[in-house]
Design an enzyme around this catalytic site. Structure first.
Site, mmCIF file in Angstrom:
data_model
loop_
_atom_site.group_PDB
_atom_site.id
_atom_site.type_symbol
_atom_site.label_atom_id
_atom_site.label_comp_id
_atom_site.label_asym_id
_atom_site.label_seq_id
_atom_site.Cartn_x
_atom_site.Cartn_y
_atom_site.Cartn_z
ATOM 1 N N GLU A 98 -5.194 0.876 2.638
ATOM 2 C CA GLU A 98 -4.900 -0.124 3.667
ATOM 3 C C GLU A 98 -5.051 0.448 5.066
ATOM 4 O O GLU A 98 -5.540 -0.226 5.977
ATOM 5 C CB GLU A 98 -3.487 -0.685 3.474
ATOM 6 N N ASP A 129 -0.635 4.312 0.747
ATOM 7 C CA ASP A 129 -1.203 5.295 1.676
ATOM 8 C C ASP A 129 -0.510 5.186 3.023
ATOM 9 O O ASP A 129 0.110 4.160 3.349
ATOM 10 C CB ASP A 129 -2.715 5.128 1.821
ATOM 11 N N HIS A 163 3.224 4.253 12.551
ATOM 12 C CA HIS A 163 2.003 4.856 13.106
ATOM 13 C C HIS A 163 2.319 5.877 14.199
ATOM 14 O O HIS A 163 1.393 6.407 14.816
ATOM 15 C CB HIS A 163 1.048 3.785 13.677
ATOM 16 N N HIS A 221 0.837 -1.209 0.000
ATOM 17 C CA HIS A 221 0.000 0.000 0.000
ATOM 18 C C HIS A 221 0.865 1.250 0.000
ATOM 19 O O HIS A 221 1.927 1.293 0.620
ATOM 20 C CB HIS A 221 -0.979 0.000 1.176
ATOM 21 N N ASP A 279 5.179 -5.966 4.596
ATOM 22 C CA ASP A 279 4.514 -4.956 5.428
ATOM 23 C C ASP A 279 4.616 -5.399 6.889
ATOM 24 O O ASP A 279 3.742 -5.104 7.689
ATOM 25 C CB ASP A 279 3.049 -4.800 5.000
ATOM 26 N N ARG A 308 -7.751 -6.450 18.594
ATOM 27 C CA ARG A 308 -6.966 -7.370 17.775
ATOM 28 C C ARG A 308 -7.440 -8.788 18.074
ATOM 29 O O ARG A 308 -7.623 -9.162 19.243
ATOM 30 C CB ARG A 308 -5.482 -7.236 18.081
#
Length: 451
Positions: A149, A85, A423, A83, A176, A324
């Site tokens: 994503e 993005d 992140h 991805h 990833d 999760r």
């Protein structure tokens, strides 16, 4: 191939820095044009690398870049997914340098998307260029690089279902994920699923003076805080009824094998600047972060947060919550369980709503397949050490859909590090990791084609 990589490494890096300058934040509509610029950049570079065909495929959201190099229909085909993005860069004040002005410092690239996932996607494009330039591409390759994503890949599933023939392949290759350390290579053999929601608690129809109304009516922030706190018990287990019913418990032998994974708890705590770890009782830190389900608040807001004081009882308070998931939990079922429970614990005096954003399913891949063995051989050759199979704590929601719709196994051969701050502010990606990926990916193609 090593010679070609060495001769072109500065150009490879310069191109990646150009990609990182594009603020392709899919979650924020003000970056819509920048997301498209990133798609156009990826498309152009795949074509320049030597692909036969490249197309920017429109969706109801951000576009998907599809490309391919078919050298012989009778040979295997590797489908590369990634991805372009990136996550929002907030909070900006915690970055040491602007997130979309990449800086190379201490052998690391600092920028939003450096590791997740632009740097790792770009390894594949440069690996293709290297194989074609050195006449060493051993099989066919296809690219499917998306721009959603980070917001749940809503339109990728639609694209996959509508393009099964175009996406025909023999294996999916994704970078990833991370390795344990630069001197301890590893391959992820599992991912956790995800259920992501937003909750809102509403009290009075307007913000109220906290002196006039405080103690007399419900404060949505207080109520929301108590509701969230009740979602874990004293052992940090999730209290939602039947939440754990479908969880697959690992055997003692499987847990013992996991315990062999190199892990330094003191270094882990030091790197995060914490004095202790915390999580579900009865499990190690590695287990808590990979084979156990979680429930975490990702954001919470309400009331006045500006400079100075404003004494109000807010009308509303909200939070974003992610769970999760592990095999065999299902995201839709967990979303429903959470919603039912959260609404049931709302006290009188407030109204509560739950909005589901997106989700994805857990995924586990076998370690005895030819796909895994090819990745294992590739990493062993490039790192000089056999990789360790690991279970990842993150989620790539589309992976389970790939297997369901395309019938393909996925190899999760990433080159990041858990310390790369994805992140988070000051995300970075090591130059070693970037170049090592470009070196290793062609070896995967080689060993897979030979299997």
């Amino acid at each position: 191939m090593k010679t070609y990589i060495e001769e072109n490494k500065e150009r490879f890096l310069s191109e990646l820095l150009d990609l990182l300058r594009i603020p392709s934040v899919s979650a924020d509509s003000k970056y819509k044009e920048d997301v498209r610029k990133a798609a156009e950049f990826i498309s152009e570079k795949i074509q320049l690398a030597g692909a036969d065909f490249v197309e920017i495929c429109e969706t109801a959201g951000h576009p998907i870049v599809f490309g391919q190099k078919i050298i012989d229909e009778s040979l295997p085909t590797v489908l590369v997914y990634g991805h372009y993005d990136v996550q929002p860069a907030d909070p900006l004040n915690l970055w040491h340098s602007p997130p979309f002005e990449p800086v190379v410092k201490d052998e690391k690239i600092y920028a939003r998307g450096a590791c997740d996932d632009k740097g790792q996607v770009y390894m594949h494009i440069k690996a293709l260029e290297t194989m074609i330039a050195t006449n060493s591409l051993p099989c066919n390759v296809k690219f499917m690089i998306e721009g959603e994503e980070e917001i749940g890949s809503d339109n990728l599933g639609i694209f996959v279902k509508a393009n099964k023939e175009r996406l025909q392949a023999d294996v999916i290759l994704i970078s990833d994920t991370a390795i344990i350390a630069n001197d301890i290579p590893s391959i992820d053999v599992g991912l956790r699923g995800l259920s992501y929601l937003e909750v809102e608690v509403t009290g009075a129809n307007i913000d109220l003076h906290s002196g006039v109304y405080g103690g007399a009516v419900a404060n949505p922030i207080n109520v929301l805080s108590k509701m969230i706190a009740s979602l874990h018990d004293e052992n940090n287990r999730i209290t939602i009824p039947t939440f754990y019913d479908d969880v697959v418990e690992l055997t003692a032998e499987e847990r013992a094998a996991m315990a062999l994974t190199p892990f330094d708890l003191d270094a882990y705590k030091k790197g995060l600047d914490i004095d202790d770890v915390r999580g579900e009782a009865g499990y190690t830190t590695l287990e808590r972060a990979s084979i156990r389900p979680t429930l975490d608040v990702n954001g919470i807001w309400g009331g006045y947060i500006g400079e100075g004081a404003k004494t109000v009882l807010p009308s509303k308070a909200s939070a974003k919550i992610s769970m999760r998931l592990v095999p065999n939990q299902q995201s839709d079922k967990i979303t429903e369980l959470f919603t039912k429970h959260f609404l049931s614990i709302a006290p009188a005096g407030v109204k509560v709503s739950v909005h589901a954003h997106h989700g994805g399913e857990p995924y586990v891949t076998p370690t005895d397949s030819k796909e895994y063995k090819a990745a294992e051989k590739a990493m062993e050759e490039s790192f000089g050490k056999k990789p360790v199979p690991t279970r990842g704590g993150g989620s790539i929601p589309i992976v389970a859909l790939f297997e369901k719709e395309l019938g393909l196994k996925t190899v999760l051969m990433g080159f990041g590090l858990d310390s790369d701050a994805i992140h988070s502010p000051n995300e970075h990606y090591g130059l070693f990791n970037f170049y090592k990926g470009i070196e290793t990916i062609p070896l995967f193609f080689k060993y897979y084609a030979e299997s």
